[in-house]
Design a protein around this motif. Structure first.
Motif, PDB file in Angstrom:
ATOM      1  N   LYS A  12       0.763  -1.145  -0.088  1.00 41.69           N
ATOM      2  CA  LYS A  12       0.112  -0.079  -0.089  1.00 41.69           C
ATOM      3  C   LYS A  12       0.698   1.245  -0.083  1.00 41.69           C
ATOM      4  CE  LYS A  12      -3.979  -1.980   2.406  1.00 41.69           C
ATOM      5  NZ  LYS A  12      -4.857  -1.886   3.741  1.00 41.69           N
ATOM      6  N   GLU A  13       2.022   1.160   0.835  1.00 40.73           N
ATOM      7  CA  GLU A  13       2.836   2.439   0.785  1.00 40.73           C
ATOM      8  C   GLU A  13       3.274   2.731  -0.496  1.00 40.73           C
ATOM      9  OE1 GLU A  13       2.263   0.559   4.832  1.00 40.73           O
ATOM     10  OE2 GLU A  13       2.879  -0.323   2.886  1.00 40.73           O
ATOM     11  N   ALA A  14       3.790   1.348  -1.217  1.00 40.55           N
ATOM     12  CA  ALA A  14       4.372   1.784  -2.469  1.00 40.55           C
ATOM     13  C   ALA A  14       3.609   2.604  -3.503  1.00 40.55           C
ATOM     14  CB  ALA A  14       4.967   0.512  -3.435  1.00 40.55           C
ATOM     15  N   TYR A  15       2.023   2.106  -3.613  1.00 40.23           N
ATOM     16  CA  TYR A  15       1.090   2.522  -4.210  1.00 40.23           C
ATOM     17  C   TYR A  15       0.779   4.027  -4.033  1.00 40.23           C
ATOM     18  CZ  TYR A  15      -3.168   2.912  -7.423  1.00 40.23           C
ATOM     19  OH  TYR A  15      -3.910   3.341  -7.982  1.00 40.23           O
ATOM     20  N   CYS A  16       0.750   4.241  -2.880  1.00 36.34           N
ATOM     21  CA  CYS A  16       0.565   5.484  -2.255  1.00 36.34           C
ATOM     22  C   CYS A  16       1.747   6.376  -2.970  1.00 36.34           C
ATOM     23  CB  CYS A  16       0.821   5.743  -0.830  1.00 36.34           C
ATOM     24  SG  CYS A  16       0.848   7.331  -0.195  1.00 36.34           S
ATOM     25  N   ALA A  17       3.226   6.006  -3.082  1.00 37.53           N
ATOM     26  CA  ALA A  17       3.924   6.890  -3.454  1.00 37.53           C
ATOM     27  C   ALA A  17       3.996   7.055  -4.968  1.00 37.53           C
ATOM     28  CB  ALA A  17       5.398   6.167  -3.168  1.00 37.53           C
ATOM     29  N   LEU A  18       3.240   5.887  -5.785  1.00 33.91           N
ATOM     30  CA  LEU A  18       2.982   6.068  -7.194  1.00 33.91           C
ATOM     31  C   LEU A  18       1.921   7.131  -7.385  1.00 33.91           C
ATOM     32  CD1 LEU A  18       3.093   5.109 -10.044  1.00 33.91           C
ATOM     33  CD2 LEU A  18       1.703   3.166  -9.516  1.00 33.91           C
ATOM     34  N   TYR A  19       0.799   6.961  -6.606  1.00 33.71           N
ATOM     35  CA  TYR A  19      -0.188   7.896  -6.674  1.00 33.71           C
ATOM     36  C   TYR A  19       0.263   9.367  -6.586  1.00 33.71           C
ATOM     37  CZ  TYR A  19      -4.658   9.899  -6.364  1.00 33.71           C
ATOM     38  OH  TYR A  19      -5.929  10.912  -6.585  1.00 33.71           O
ATOM     39  N   TYR A  20       1.088   9.512  -5.473  1.00 33.94           N
ATOM     40  CA  TYR A  20       1.718  10.997  -5.148  1.00 33.94           C
ATOM     41  C   TYR A  20       2.293  11.611  -6.258  1.00 33.94           C
ATOM     42  CZ  TYR A  20       3.944  14.466  -2.731  1.00 33.94           C
ATOM     43  OH  TYR A  20       4.308  16.093  -2.283  1.00 33.94           O
ATOM     44  N   ALA A  21       3.265  10.539  -7.118  1.00 34.11           N
ATOM     45  CA  ALA A  21       3.883  11.165  -8.166  1.00 34.11           C
ATOM     46  C   ALA A  21       3.084  11.425  -9.408  1.00 34.11           C
ATOM     47  CB  ALA A  21       4.881   9.864  -8.680  1.00 34.11           C
ATOM     48  N   THR A  22       1.930  10.705  -9.615  1.00 35.12           N
ATOM     49  CA  THR A  22       1.131  11.076 -10.554  1.00 35.12           C
ATOM     50  C   THR A  22       0.572  12.228 -10.309  1.00 35.12           C
ATOM     51  OG1 THR A  22      -0.748   9.895  -9.710  1.00 35.12           O
ATOM     52  CG2 THR A  22       0.549   8.550 -11.150  1.00 35.12           C
ATOM     53  N   GLN A  23       0.091  12.884  -9.152  1.00 34.57           N
ATOM     54  CA  GLN A  23      -0.618  14.117  -8.960  1.00 34.57           C
ATOM     55  C   GLN A  23       0.208  15.074  -8.870  1.00 34.57           C
ATOM     56  OE1 GLN A  23      -4.033  13.763  -8.572  1.00 34.57           O
ATOM     57  NE2 GLN A  23      -3.270  11.681  -9.370  1.00 34.57           N
ATOM     58  N   LEU A  24       1.663  14.860  -8.459  1.00 35.63           N
ATOM     59  CA  LEU A  24       2.804  15.936  -8.653  1.00 35.63           C
ATOM     60  C   LEU A  24       2.978  16.305  -9.893  1.00 35.63           C
ATOM     61  CD1 LEU A  24       4.509  17.685  -6.664  1.00 35.63           C
ATOM     62  CD2 LEU A  24       6.288  15.843  -6.991  1.00 35.63           C
ATOM     63  N   PHE A  25       3.237  15.518 -10.753  1.00 34.69           N
ATOM     64  CA  PHE A  25       3.388  15.606 -12.128  1.00 34.69           C
ATOM     65  C   PHE A  25       2.385  15.470 -13.203  1.00 34.69           C
ATOM     66  CE2 PHE A  25       7.372  14.286  -9.821  1.00 34.69           C
ATOM     67  CZ  PHE A  25       8.077  15.443 -10.252  1.00 34.69           C
ATOM     68  N   ARG A  26       1.094  15.436 -12.648  1.00 39.55           N
ATOM     69  CA  ARG A  26      -0.251  15.308 -13.597  1.00 39.55           C
ATOM     70  C   ARG A  26      -0.179  16.204 -14.901  1.00 39.55           C
ATOM     71  NH1 ARG A  26      -4.831  12.446 -12.632  1.00 39.55           N
ATOM     72  NH2 ARG A  26      -6.535  12.888 -13.933  1.00 39.55           N
ATOM     73  N   GLU A  27       0.291  17.576 -14.491  1.00 44.40           N
ATOM     74  CA  GLU A  27       0.083  18.457 -15.657  1.00 44.40           C
ATOM     75  C   GLU A  27       1.597  18.446 -16.371  1.00 44.40           C
ATOM     76  OE1 GLU A  27      -2.895  19.678 -16.456  1.00 44.40           O
ATOM     77  OE2 GLU A  27      -3.768  18.516 -14.455  1.00 44.40           O
ATOM     78  N   GLU A  28       2.412  17.816 -16.058  1.00 45.74           N
ATOM     79  CA  GLU A  28       3.676  17.958 -16.744  1.00 45.74           C
ATOM     80  C   GLU A  28       3.833  16.774 -17.943  1.00 45.74           C
ATOM     81  OE1 GLU A  28       7.228  19.012 -15.129  1.00 45.74           O
ATOM     82  OE2 GLU A  28       6.113  19.467 -13.123  1.00 45.74           O
ATOM     83  N   ASP A  29       4.767  16.951 -18.777  1.00 37.89           N
ATOM     84  CA  ASP A  29       4.889  16.072 -19.773  1.00 37.89           C
ATOM     85  C   ASP A  29       5.923  15.185 -18.989  1.00 37.89           C
ATOM     86  OD1 ASP A  29       5.773  14.420 -22.103  1.00 37.89           O
ATOM     87  OD2 ASP A  29       6.892  15.962 -23.010  1.00 37.89           O
ATOM     88  N   ALA A  30       5.459  13.897 -18.374  1.00 42.85           N
ATOM     89  CA  ALA A  30       6.280  13.186 -17.593  1.00 42.85           C
ATOM     90  C   ALA A  30       5.819  11.713 -17.778  1.00 42.85           C
ATOM     91  CB  ALA A  30       6.070  13.317 -16.024  1.00 42.85           C
ATOM     92  N   LYS A  31       6.917  10.665 -17.780  1.00 38.52           N
ATOM     93  CA  LYS A  31       6.459   9.335 -18.012  1.00 38.52           C
ATOM     94  C   LYS A  31       6.904   8.782 -16.603  1.00 38.52           C
ATOM     95  CE  LYS A  31       6.579   6.894 -21.361  1.00 38.52           C
ATOM     96  NZ  LYS A  31       6.637   6.108 -22.849  1.00 38.52           N
ATOM     97  N   PHE A  32       6.001   7.903 -16.085  1.00 40.64           N
ATOM     98  CA  PHE A  32       6.194   7.131 -14.856  1.00 40.64           C
ATOM     99  C   PHE A  32       6.512   5.643 -14.994  1.00 40.64           C
ATOM    100  CE2 PHE A  32       2.963  10.463 -14.712  1.00 40.64           C
ATOM    101  CZ  PHE A  32       3.286  11.242 -13.547  1.00 40.64           C
ATOM    102  N   HIS A  33       7.683   5.370 -14.503  1.00 37.75           N
ATOM    103  CA  HIS A  33       8.309   4.046 -14.726  1.00 37.75           C
ATOM    104  C   HIS A  33       8.017   3.356 -13.554  1.00 37.75           C
ATOM    105  CE1 HIS A  33      10.754   5.429 -18.216  1.00 37.75           C
ATOM    106  NE2 HIS A  33      10.620   6.418 -17.663  1.00 37.75           N
ATOM    107  N   ILE A  34       7.110   2.385 -13.534  1.00 37.37           N
ATOM    108  CA  ILE A  34       6.552   1.454 -12.337  1.00 37.37           C
ATOM    109  C   ILE A  34       7.729   0.502 -12.413  1.00 37.37           C
ATOM    110  CG2 ILE A  34       4.836  -0.025 -11.629  1.00 37.37           C
ATOM    111  CD1 ILE A  34       2.812   1.428 -13.248  1.00 37.37           C
TER     112      ILE A  34
END
Length: 283
Positions: A12-34
């Motif tokens: 759950k903690e790791a997923y929370c970190a992923l979700y935080y990342a998506t919100q922090l960079f939601r409006e930017e041109d960013a790719k998320f590497h899971i």
């Protein structure tokens, strides 16, 4: 484009970190590497050429890792409504630390994000041995630590802790400057000392720091106490409604010592705020 690596163990903690990342960079041109690196779970025997148990274990770990990454991929798309093309999966039998170091070089990673679990009253334990080891390896990109299951709050008020005794490298702050500028954040430099105690050299370092941030507001706050610096910083973040704590990691510096100080139980023992570790020199 920004490349953000999120290390996951499917907790759950790791997923929370992923979700935080998506919100922090939601409006930017960013790719998320899971990213899931399961090499630490493989223990090849040094006493035999082939350890049958470990030989059969590796394919099972690979299947579990790939399935976990795929499930996480689909879940984060459902939860965020982001386009699937903004995500990439890394499932690797490399050990975690080496895998992250290699990914930083091979995929031009701009930020590593890790979630953590509360264990006991030491920052080293609280942040987890893998996270601490990664920080101590002084990798060339920033590391953002998201403790426990933290809800996302835009980091508009950012604390930067420093002794102001070292000359800063402007490249260390490129990520933080860009983040603060896009969000409209302000930077509070937290100095653990009495007001009026700064030397000319420290004032020069502070003014250089201000110049690095350009139009981003930067001001100085003093926090003189006789308690552990980790407790002082946790108390400052809590009492001044800071959204994120940042610092530059130097070998043999005060940031290194923080990870080994006991955290007093009755002062924000959980450290429920994001912690951004900046490299001494950015690549």
């Amino acid at each position: 484009m920004k490349n953000i690596l999120i290390a996951t163990d499917f907790s759950k903690e790791a997923y929370c970190a992923l979700y935080y990342a998506t919100q922090l960079f939601r409006e930017e041109d960013a790719k998320f590497h899971i990213s899931n690196f399961y090499g630490d779970e493989i223990h090849t025997s040094v006493y035999s050429i082939v350890n049958e148990e470990e030989f059969t274990k590796t394919p099972k770990l690979r299947i579990r890792s790939e399935a976990g990454c795929t499930e996480t991929f689909h879940q984060i798309i459902r939860d965020t409504d982001l386009d699937k093309d903004r995500f990439e999966i890394i499932s690797s039998e490399q050990k975690l630390i080496k895998g992250i170091e290699n990914a930083i070089k091979e995929r031009d990673i701009d930020l590593v994000i890790m979630g953590t679990k509360k264990r006991d009253g030491r920052l080293e334990s609280l942040f987890g041995t893998h996270t601490t080891k990664l920080i101590e390896r002084a990798v060339s990109c920033p590391i953002l630590v998201i403790p426990r299951e933290l809800e996302y709050t835009p980091p508009l008020n950012i604390a930067f802790a420093s002794e102001l005794t070292r000359k800063f490298e402007e490249s260390s702050f490129s990520f933080l400057r860009d983040l603060a500028g896009k969000l409209g954040s302000s930077i509070t430099v937290v100095y653990d000392g009495e007001e009026g105690s700064l030397t000319k050299a420290q004032w020069k370092n502070f003014n250089d720091l201000k110049s690095y941030f350009g139009e981003v507001p930067v001001h100085l706050e003093y926090t003189f106490t006789h308690i552990e610096i980790s407790r002082t910083l946790a108390e400052f973040v809590k009492n001044h409604d800071m959204d994120l704590l940042s610092m530059v990691y130097y070998k043999h510096g005060f940031a290194e010592n923080i990870f080994r100080e006991p955290v007093i139980e009755n002062i924000d023992r959980h450290l429920s705020f994001p912690f951004l570790i900046l490299p001494e020199k950015s690549s």
